[in-house]
Write a protein that holds these residues in place. Structure first.
Motif, PDB file in Angstrom:
ATOM      1  N   MET A  28      81.296  35.426  21.168  1.00 58.44           N
ATOM      2  CA  MET A  28      80.890  35.707  22.545  1.00 58.44           C
ATOM      3  C   MET A  28      79.381  35.932  22.594  1.00 58.44           C
ATOM      4  O   MET A  28      78.836  36.694  21.789  1.00 58.44           O
ATOM      5  N   PRO A  29      78.659  35.303  23.553  1.00 55.33           N
ATOM      6  CA  PRO A  29      77.208  35.484  23.631  1.00 55.33           C
ATOM      7  C   PRO A  29      76.848  36.883  24.107  1.00 55.33           C
ATOM      8  O   PRO A  29      77.494  37.430  24.980  1.00 55.33           O
ATOM      9  N   THR A  30      75.815  37.456  23.473  1.00 52.02           N
ATOM     10  CA  THR A  30      75.351  38.788  23.878  1.00 52.02           C
ATOM     11  C   THR A  30      73.835  38.878  23.964  1.00 52.02           C
ATOM     12  O   THR A  30      73.313  39.918  24.335  1.00 52.02           O
ATOM     13  N   SER A  31      73.102  37.824  23.605  1.00 53.44           N
ATOM     14  CA  SER A  31      71.645  37.873  23.627  1.00 53.44           C
ATOM     15  C   SER A  31      71.121  36.922  24.693  1.00 53.44           C
ATOM     16  O   SER A  31      71.726  35.887  24.965  1.00 53.44           O
ATOM     17  N   PHE A  32      69.948  37.254  25.239  1.00 57.00           N
ATOM     18  CA  PHE A  32      69.399  36.498  26.361  1.00 57.00           C
ATOM     19  C   PHE A  32      68.602  35.289  25.860  1.00 57.00           C
ATOM     20  O   PHE A  32      67.394  35.202  26.046  1.00 57.00           O
ATOM     21  N   THR A  33      69.295  34.368  25.201  1.00 53.51           N
ATOM     22  CA  THR A  33      68.722  33.078  24.831  1.00 53.51           C
ATOM     23  C   THR A  33      69.302  32.018  25.756  1.00 53.51           C
ATOM     24  O   THR A  33      70.376  32.212  26.337  1.00 53.51           O
ATOM     25  N   LEU A  34      68.605  30.879  25.852  1.00 51.21           N
ATOM     26  CA  LEU A  34      69.049  29.848  26.790  1.00 51.21           C
ATOM     27  C   LEU A  34      70.453  29.330  26.469  1.00 51.21           C
ATOM     28  O   LEU A  34      71.286  29.221  27.382  1.00 51.21           O
ATOM     29  N   PRO A  35      70.799  29.027  25.209  1.00 52.54           N
ATOM     30  CA  PRO A  35      72.168  28.591  24.927  1.00 52.54           C
ATOM     31  C   PRO A  35      73.209  29.659  25.271  1.00 52.54           C
ATOM     32  O   PRO A  35      74.290  29.344  25.770  1.00 52.54           O
ATOM     33  N   ALA A  36      72.869  30.926  24.979  1.00 55.36           N
ATOM     34  CA  ALA A  36      73.811  32.005  25.277  1.00 55.36           C
ATOM     35  C   ALA A  36      74.008  32.157  26.783  1.00 55.36           C
ATOM     36  O   ALA A  36      75.124  32.374  27.261  1.00 55.36           O
ATOM     37  N   ILE A  37      72.908  32.043  27.529  1.00 55.59           N
ATOM     38  CA  ILE A  37      73.002  32.153  28.987  1.00 55.59           C
ATOM     39  C   ILE A  37      73.840  31.014  29.542  1.00 55.59           C
ATOM     40  O   ILE A  37      74.696  31.219  30.425  1.00 55.59           O
ATOM     41  N   ARG A  38      73.648  29.811  29.031  1.00 62.07           N
ATOM     42  CA  ARG A  38      74.450  28.671  29.489  1.00 62.07           C
ATOM     43  C   ARG A  38      75.935  28.881  29.202  1.00 62.07           C
ATOM     44  O   ARG A  38      76.791  28.593  30.035  1.00 62.07           O
ATOM     45  N   ALA A  39      76.228  29.384  28.003  1.00 59.19           N
ATOM     46  CA  ALA A  39      77.626  29.603  27.638  1.00 59.19           C
ATOM     47  C   ALA A  39      78.276  30.658  28.524  1.00 59.19           C
ATOM     48  O   ALA A  39      79.412  30.489  28.994  1.00 59.19           O
ATOM     49  N   GLU A  40      77.565  31.757  28.784  1.00 60.29           N
ATOM     50  CA  GLU A  40      78.122  32.807  29.640  1.00 60.29           C
ATOM     51  C   GLU A  40      78.265  32.330  31.079  1.00 60.29           C
ATOM     52  O   GLU A  40      79.268  32.616  31.746  1.00 60.29           O
ATOM     53  N   ALA A  41      77.256  31.594  31.561  1.00 63.61           N
ATOM     54  CA  ALA A  41      77.342  31.065  32.926  1.00 63.61           C
ATOM     55  C   ALA A  41      78.524  30.122  33.077  1.00 63.61           C
ATOM     56  O   ALA A  41      79.221  30.140  34.099  1.00 63.61           O
ATOM     57  N   ALA A  42      78.771  29.306  32.051  1.00 61.71           N
ATOM     58  CA  ALA A  42      79.917  28.398  32.101  1.00 61.71           C
ATOM     59  C   ALA A  42      81.228  29.179  32.119  1.00 61.71           C
ATOM     60  O   ALA A  42      82.162  28.843  32.868  1.00 61.71           O
ATOM     61  N   GLY A  43      81.315  30.233  31.306  1.00 60.37           N
ATOM     62  CA  GLY A  43      82.522  31.052  31.295  1.00 60.37           C
ATOM     63  C   GLY A  43      82.755  31.758  32.614  1.00 60.37           C
ATOM     64  O   GLY A  43      83.889  31.823  33.107  1.00 60.37           O
ATOM     65  N   LEU A  44      81.682  32.272  33.189  1.00 62.77           N
ATOM     66  CA  LEU A  44      81.808  32.949  34.483  1.00 62.77           C
ATOM     67  C   LEU A  44      82.213  31.956  35.572  1.00 62.77           C
ATOM     68  O   LEU A  44      83.047  32.258  36.432  1.00 62.77           O
ATOM     69  N   TRP A  45      81.618  30.759  35.540  1.00 64.76           N
ATOM     70  CA  TRP A  45      81.933  29.762  36.553  1.00 64.76           C
ATOM     71  C   TRP A  45      83.389  29.310  36.446  1.00 64.76           C
ATOM     72  O   TRP A  45      84.059  29.117  37.473  1.00 64.76           O
ATOM     73  N   ARG A  46      83.899  29.128  35.229  1.00 68.44           N
ATOM     74  CA  ARG A  46      85.301  28.727  35.068  1.00 68.44           C
ATOM     75  C   ARG A  46      86.239  29.755  35.699  1.00 68.44           C
ATOM     76  O   ARG A  46      87.288  29.401  36.251  1.00 68.44           O
ATOM     77  N   LEU A  47      85.869  31.011  35.612  1.00 68.16           N
ATOM     78  CA  LEU A  47      86.692  32.063  36.204  1.00 68.16           C
ATOM     79  C   LEU A  47      86.467  32.179  37.704  1.00 68.16           C
ATOM     80  O   LEU A  47      87.400  32.448  38.474  1.00 68.16           O
ATOM     81  N   ALA A  48      85.224  31.924  38.140  1.00 68.10           N
ATOM     82  CA  ALA A  48      84.858  32.208  39.531  1.00 68.10           C
ATOM     83  C   ALA A  48      85.218  31.089  40.503  1.00 68.10           C
ATOM     84  O   ALA A  48      85.549  31.364  41.657  1.00 68.10           O
ATOM     85  N   TRP A  49      85.156  29.810  40.064  1.00 68.95           N
ATOM     86  CA  TRP A  49      85.258  28.751  41.065  1.00 68.95           C
ATOM     87  C   TRP A  49      86.621  28.696  41.756  1.00 68.95           C
ATOM     88  O   TRP A  49      86.672  28.463  42.970  1.00 68.95           O
ATOM     89  N   PRO A  50      87.751  28.899  41.041  1.00 64.33           N
ATOM     90  CA  PRO A  50      89.006  28.929  41.808  1.00 64.33           C
ATOM     91  C   PRO A  50      89.057  30.099  42.792  1.00 64.33           C
ATOM     92  O   PRO A  50      89.594  29.971  43.894  1.00 64.33           O
ATOM     93  N   MET A  51      88.488  31.250  42.378  1.00 61.14           N
ATOM     94  CA  MET A  51      88.435  32.379  43.299  1.00 61.14           C
ATOM     95  C   MET A  51      87.539  32.079  44.490  1.00 61.14           C
ATOM     96  O   MET A  51      87.822  32.494  45.618  1.00 61.14           O
ATOM     97  N   LEU A  52      86.459  31.336  44.240  1.00 59.84           N
ATOM     98  CA  LEU A  52      85.563  30.957  45.326  1.00 59.84           C
ATOM     99  C   LEU A  52      86.292  30.107  46.354  1.00 59.84           C
ATOM    100  O   LEU A  52      86.209  30.371  47.558  1.00 59.84           O
ATOM    101  N   VAL A  53      87.017  29.103  45.880  1.00 59.38           N
ATOM    102  CA  VAL A  53      87.774  28.252  46.805  1.00 59.38           C
ATOM    103  C   VAL A  53      88.802  29.086  47.563  1.00 59.38           C
ATOM    104  O   VAL A  53      88.980  28.946  48.778  1.00 59.38           O
TER     105      VAL A  53
END
Length: 460
Positions: free
Chosen positions: A1-26
């Motif tokens: 699990m990403p925990t540091s503020f590097t670009l790859p880590a941010i991308r990975a966390e953003a992707a994980g958050l989006w996978r969870l958020a987009w069905p809720m958004l709809v």
């Protein structure tokens, strides 16, 4: 699990958050779309019908969003249990959450009906008063099933089952639009009920959404490990009390914000149907756009809660700030689009020229507060992922009831006898200026609170 503020880590966390958020958004867009459909469809019926729905919706939205907040405790509780691997605790929590939802829904329905007494003191015409009151009386019948549905919603999204709530909400939206088309305008031989038709459609739709959620949980294999309907269980008051201890501050937090907007609708009702209708259009569309950062926020409760349940405060802090940044990025885009398309947005709601022109003007203020609104909802939800609910409540109460509403009262009404007030009441515009200030104060204070909390947990 990403925990540091590097670009790859941010991308990975953003992707994980989006996978969870987009069905809720709809799902959230579909749910709020029911209210949008009510306002837009009555806006093409008559100004009086739109004013009635606008006033009824002022009461309805305050109660509905407060109930949503009170029931949001389920998200934090289940997310922590999932992160800690304690799946056996979840079924009992869901059953008690449903009992809590029944009680909360019944109390909410009673309060909504009592709130219609305010209409007698708002200088309304007899027709608008009667229609708005009847709208609330009918639509309040949907509050008990809605509260129970939100308990199951929190359970489902916190075990990463977000697509069911999306599909059910979409079904509810289509049902609402279809029944509105029949009952608002009187198509296919049905009576033309106007505002009352909207209330009937929404109330029945909420009962059907609860039934669909129960059936889905019964049939879908993903719920077997935490299946909550395997046994009957009476209310367990200590556990319900604990849920209320966590959920009530969230409900009050939601109430502080939405009641400020609702109170504005009630206060400017004295200026006539054009002012209240334009205000409701701008508020209604803002609520629709708000579903995006709100969906990120609800996903943040799960991401942060699961990380803390695992005993990983570094990951929790990282997830929180990535989610805040995603919400802020969307806010920049939405603000620009609202400014560019404000006249088209207003025209989609109403054919009345005066209402359309004022609504387009108020949408400029809606664009302005997108940055603050997205920041405050993301930070407050991240804080709730830590199972901390009191500080967001106090901040929201101060920002909206301590700052925004007094300033709005001063600018919008220009009451006589004060040391300073505008020469003429600014009406709806004055209230919206004050709301922008309130959202900005909330965003700044909540961001500071999240920073201190996340660092404190990390050091501990």
């Amino acid at each position: 699990m990403p925990t540091s503020f590097t670009l790859p880590a941010i991308r990975a966390e953003a992707a994980g958050l989006w996978r969870l958020a987009w069905p809720m958004l709809v799902g959230q867009l579909a749910t709020i779309g029911m209210g949008v459909a009510d306002v837009a469809m009555t806006g093409h019926a008559s100004a009086d019908e739109l004013a009635a729905v606008s006033l009824g919706a002022s009461i309805w939205s305050i109660i509905l969003v407060t109930v949503t907040g009170v029931m949001m405790a389920m998200n934090s509780i289940v997310a922590h249990d999932v992160g800690a691997g304690q799946l056996g605790k979840i079924p009992r929590a869901v059953r008690q959450g449903l009992w809590k939802g029944l009680g909360v829904g019944l109390i909410a329905a009673l309060l909504a009906n009592l709130a219609t007494l305010l209409f007698d003191h708002l200088y309304l015409s007899d027709t608008v008063n009667a229609q708005a009151s009847l709208f609330v009386h009918i639509i309040s019948l949907g509050l008990p099933p809605f509260a129970a549905y939100r308990a199951l919603y929190g359970y489902s999204t916190s075990i990463d089952q977000t697509k069911p709530v999306m599909l059910i909400a979409i079904g509810g939206l289509f049902f609402n639009i279809a029944v509105n088309w029949l009952l608002v305008y009187g198509n296919w031989g049905f009576p033309a009920l106007g505002a009352v038709g909207c209330a009937v459609a929404t109330s029945v739709g909420l009962w059907l959404m609860l039934a669909a959620m129960v059936v889905w949980i019964k049939l879908a294999p993903a719920y077997r490990a935490t299946y909550p309907f395997g046994r009957w269980e009476a209310p367990h008051w200590p556990q319900i009390k604990n849920m209320l201890h966590l959920g009530l501050p969230i409900g009050i937090t939601h109430f502080a914000e939405v009641s400020a907007f609702g109170a504005v609708g009630l206060l400017i009702a004295r200026y006539g149907a054009v002012q209240i209708s334009a205000h409701q259009i701008a508020l209604n569309f803002s609520s629709l756009v708000f579903m995006v950062p709100l969906s990120f926020g609800i996903a943040l409760i799960t991401r942060v809660g699961q990380a803390l349940g695992e005993g990983n405060p570094a990951r929790a802090r990282f997830a929180a700030w990535v989610g805040v940044a995603m919400s802020l990025g969307f806010a920049v885009l939405s603000a620009a689009l609202i400014v560019l398309l404000r006249h088209q947005i207003a025209a989609a709601y109403t054919s009345d020229p005066a209402v359309r022109e004022l609504a387009a003007h108020l949408l400029l203020f809606a664009a302005l507060f997108q940055l603050s609104d997205a920041t405050q909802v993301a930070t407050s939800c991240a804080i709730r992922g830590y199972k901390v609910t009191r500080s967001p409540m106090l901040i929201q109460l101060f920002a909206f009831w301590g700052c925004a509403l007094p300033l709005g009262w001063l600018l919008g009404l220009a009451p006589a006898g004060l040391p300073w007030a505008p020469a003429e009441p600014m009406r709806a515009e004055g209230f919206w200026i004050a709301l922008v200030l309130g959202l900005t104060i909330a965003a700044v204070l909540l961001s500071g609170s999240l920073q201190r909390l996340s660092l404190r947990r990390l050091r501990a």
